[in-house]
Motif scaffolding. Structure first.
Motif: not given
Length: 200
Positions: A175-191
């Motif tokens: 998802q990070w390497l090939s997703g859309s901007v929205e999909e990539a940014c959805a991973l920007v969250r506290p672990y």
């Protein structure tokens, strides 16, 4: 701001987590302490899959800001990062064993700030490998990389209340390497706190 991490995994261990990749070497050097401007292994997307490449930590900074390397990606809407974030080929995985945040206040006994190390709970007596979500860019002598940060979870926030690196699970890599901007940014969250540990 995270300005220190550790990466001591070899090629075989990286392949077990990330899958096959080009740029195979007999092994990579163990790096107990990686600071800005150091070179370290990074995995980026190539034409036929992942490519392992040595890159320098820190994008060359804007001249208006003194040219200091920019190591952490904080403001995703900044024009400085926008084009790289929108281009999947410019996203990368930064392999990590542990990362460090410095105490806010010095140790009363030594007068120095203390390193606090964080990562995943060890397995079989060894630190587990994981990845930061990163961005990279070409350079004249070698490529450069930086990794994303976000609001901290409770564990990291108790030491460094401003931010923590964006940590990815193995299921997040594609998802990070090939997703859309929205999909990539959805991973920007506290672990999640319960999936991490703080080392003594």
């Amino acid at each position: 701001m995270c300005n220190l991490y550790r990466m001591t995994a070899g090629v075989d261990e990286m392949k077990r987590l990330f899958g096959s990749f080009e740029g195979d070497r007999a092994n990579v050097a163990a790096l107990d302490e990686i600071y800005p401007k150091y070179a370290a292994p990074v995995l980026r997307q190539g034409e036929a899959g992942l490519v392992l490449e040595e890159m320098e930590w820190g994008f060359p900074g804007p001249k208006a800001a003194g040219g200091r390397p920019v190591t952490n990606v904080r403001n995703l809407s900044s024009p400085f990062w926008r084009s790289a974030l929108a281009t999947p080929e410019r996203r990368c995985l930064v392999p990590v064993r542990r990362f460090s945040e410095w105490s806010a206040k010095p140790d009363p006994a030594t007068g120095r700030k203390v390193k606090h190390w964080f990562g995943l709970p060890p397995e079989e007596g060894r630190d587990r490998l994981f990845a930061f979500a990163g961005l990279w860019r070409p350079g004249e002598e070698r490529p450069y990389y930086a990794f994303l940060t976000c609001a901290p979870n409770d564990m990291v926030g108790a030491v460094h209340p401003k931010a923590m690196p964006v940590m990815l699970d193995a299921d997040d890599h594609a998802q990070w390497l090939s997703g859309s901007v929205e999909e990539a940014c959805a991973l920007v969250r506290p672990y999640p706190d319960h999936k991490m540990t703080q080392f003594a």
